[in-house]
Design an enzyme around this catalytic site. Structure first.
Site, PDB file in Angstrom:
ATOM      1  N   ARG A 104       0.809  -1.231   0.120  1.00  0.00           N
ATOM      2  CA  ARG A 104       0.025  -0.095   0.005  1.00  0.00           C
ATOM      3  C   ARG A 104       0.841   1.171  -0.083  1.00  0.00           C
ATOM      4  O   ARG A 104       1.719   1.411   0.675  1.00  0.00           O
ATOM      5  CB  ARG A 104      -0.967   0.056   1.289  1.00  0.00           C
ATOM      6  CG  ARG A 104      -1.882   0.942   1.241  1.00  0.00           C
ATOM      7  CD  ARG A 104      -2.921   0.751   2.355  1.00  0.00           C
ATOM      8  NE  ARG A 104      -2.235   1.245   3.598  1.00  0.00           N
ATOM      9  CZ  ARG A 104      -2.846   1.502   4.770  1.00  0.00           C
ATOM     10  NH1 ARG A 104      -4.130   1.309   4.694  1.00  0.00           N
ATOM     11  NH2 ARG A 104      -2.405   1.953   5.847  1.00  0.00           N
ATOM     12  N   ASP A 141       1.160  -2.177  12.324  1.00  0.00           N
ATOM     13  CA  ASP A 141       1.775  -2.602  10.777  1.00  0.00           C
ATOM     14  C   ASP A 141       1.919  -4.345  11.150  1.00  0.00           C
ATOM     15  O   ASP A 141       2.844  -4.689  11.563  1.00  0.00           O
ATOM     16  CB  ASP A 141       2.771  -2.021  10.306  1.00  0.00           C
ATOM     17  CG  ASP A 141       3.085  -2.449   8.770  1.00  0.00           C
ATOM     18  OD1 ASP A 141       3.262  -1.146   8.215  1.00  0.00           O
ATOM     19  OD2 ASP A 141       3.160  -3.539   8.716  1.00  0.00           O
TER      20      ASP A 141
HETATM   21  O1  LIG Z   1      -6.918  -2.344   3.157  1.00  0.00           O
HETATM   22  P1  LIG Z   1      -5.556  -1.741   2.847  1.00  0.00           P
HETATM   23  O2  LIG Z   1      -5.979  -0.058   3.000  1.00  0.00           O
HETATM   24  O3  LIG Z   1      -5.175  -1.688   1.149  1.00  0.00           O
HETATM   25  O4  LIG Z   1      -4.486  -1.939   3.653  1.00  0.00           O
HETATM   26  C1  LIG Z   1      -4.242  -3.275   3.944  1.00  0.00           C
HETATM   27  C2  LIG Z   1      -2.898  -3.660   3.591  1.00  0.00           C
HETATM   28  O5  LIG Z   1      -1.941  -2.887   4.093  1.00  0.00           O
HETATM   29  C3  LIG Z   1      -0.955  -3.883   4.591  1.00  0.00           C
HETATM   30  O6  LIG Z   1       0.114  -4.095   3.992  1.00  0.00           O
HETATM   31  P2  LIG Z   1       1.508  -3.374   3.344  1.00  0.00           P
HETATM   32  O7  LIG Z   1       1.157  -2.355   2.365  1.00  0.00           O
HETATM   33  O8  LIG Z   1       1.683  -2.807   4.861  1.00  0.00           O
HETATM   34  O9  LIG Z   1       2.395  -4.328   3.167  1.00  0.00           O
HETATM   35  P3  LIG Z   1       3.268  -5.333   3.923  1.00  0.00           P
HETATM   36  O10 LIG Z   1       2.062  -6.625   4.042  1.00  0.00           O
HETATM   37  O11 LIG Z   1       4.252  -6.028   2.879  1.00  0.00           O
HETATM   38  O12 LIG Z   1       3.820  -4.927   5.229  1.00  0.00           O
HETATM   39  C4  LIG Z   1      -1.863  -5.033   5.102  1.00  0.00           C
HETATM   40  O13 LIG Z   1      -0.965  -6.418   5.086  1.00  0.00           O
HETATM   41  C5  LIG Z   1      -2.600  -5.157   3.847  1.00  0.00           C
HETATM   42  O14 LIG Z   1      -2.258  -5.734   2.640  1.00  0.00           O
HETATM   43  O1  LIG Z   2      -3.553  -0.688  10.551  1.00  0.00           O
HETATM   44  C1  LIG Z   2      -3.151  -1.379   9.251  1.00  0.00           C
HETATM   45  C2  LIG Z   2      -3.541  -0.851   8.292  1.00  0.00           C
HETATM   46  C3  LIG Z   2      -2.913  -1.518   7.199  1.00  0.00           C
HETATM   47  N1  LIG Z   2      -1.866  -2.362   7.384  1.00  0.00           N
HETATM   48  C4  LIG Z   2      -1.588  -2.611   8.706  1.00  0.00           C
HETATM   49  O2  LIG Z   2      -0.412  -3.669   8.725  1.00  0.00           O
HETATM   50  N2  LIG Z   2      -2.130  -2.235   9.652  1.00  0.00           N
HETATM   51 MG   LIG Z   3       2.957  -3.413   6.346  1.00  0.00          MG
END
Ligand SMILES: O=P(O)(O)OC[C@H]1O[C@H](OP(=O)(O)OP(=O)(O)O)[C@H](O)[C@@H]1O
Ligand SMILES: O=c1cc[nH]c(=O)[nH]1
Ligand SMILES: [Mg+2]
Length: 209
Positions: free
Chosen positions: A104, A200
């Site tokens: 994201r 996160d």
């Molecule tokens: O519903 P959204 O607003 O799209 O957010 C949720 C997304 O954000 C996080 O991923 P992130 O981008 O942090 O990637 P990661 O899993 O590599 O940490 C999470 O694991 C989801 O995939």
């Molecule tokens: O709260 C949040 C939102 C997006 N992704 C995460 O990992 N945590």
């Molecule tokens: Mg993440």
């Protein structure tokens, strides 16, 4: 319209609220995400089809049951979705596994695709898409759209925490997909993080912060 299921099992509630605590470290966080995913998989597979099978116990013959119908696949959204895979495989060990890489963008909150590798017959499988966090819903909605483009018709989405905004978007964009959430939180903050949330998920599973 796909159904939204919010888990109401005390073990799931206890484990989720345990890992929300900021002092919980990577090892414990990762182990408990796996356990929660396993319990959620138990619930999300409740409607799998069974068929009769003739078996013989040490005492007699009987008509038993075995899983029938579509074969299964698990598709984690990278990275954080990986944390749920082992727990799900404990319940459905023969499932094939696909990977969808999305992150994201921290400024726009829009999903950015960087990887997609799926079982070649995924269009014939029942697919469980997993990501611990359903925040704005952008990432999960995009992942489901990518799978539909590959011909997948039967999908269930599993997340550990959902925000109301994400649930609304996902069920509007994909009304044919059932959604299982471990808990429904209050809201998103100005950075798109789930509140009260757990932070996160990817960073906490992999220890990257
Ligand atoms: O519903 P959204 O607003 O799209 O957010 C949720 C997304 O954000 C996080 O991923 P992130 O981008 O942090 O990637 P990661 O899993 O590599 O940490 C999470 O694991 C989801 O995939
Ligand atoms: O709260 C949040 C939102 C997006 N992704 C995460 O990992 N945590
Ligand atoms: Mg993440």
């Amino acid at each position: 319209m796909g159904r939204v299921h919010i888990m109401d099992h005390p073990l799931v509630r206890h484990k989720i609220d345990y890992i929300r605590r900021k002092e919980v470290g990577t090892k414990e966080f990762r182990e408990m995400i796996e356990e929660i995913a396993m319990l959620m998989c138990y619930e999300a597979t409740r409607e799998l089809k069974l068929a009769d099978v003739e078996i013989e116990t040490p005492l007699c013959k009987m008509t038993g049951k075995e899983l029938a119908g579509r074969k299964l696949a698990v598709v984690p959204i990278l990275r954080a979705g990986l944390g749920m895979v082992e727990g799900i495989l404990k319940m459905i060990p023969a499932a094939k596994i696909g990977h969808i890489g999305l992150y994201r963008d921290p400024d726009t909150l829009m999903p950015v695709e960087y990887y997609c590798k799926l079982p070649s017959d995924c269009d014939k499988r029942e697919v469980f898409v997993v990501d611990p966090m359903l925040a704005t819903g952008g990432s999960s909605s995009e992942a489901l759209a990518m799978l539909k483009q590959k011909g997948v018709k039967n999908m269930t989405f599993l997340c550990i925490l959902a925000a109301p905004e994400g649930l609304e978007k996902l069920s509007k964009d994909h009304p044919d997909v059932d959604i299982y959430a471990g808990a429904l939180d209050e809201k998103l903050n100005e950075h798109g993080y789930i509140v009260p949330g757990l932070g996160d998920a990817g960073d906490r599973i992999f220890g990257t912060k």
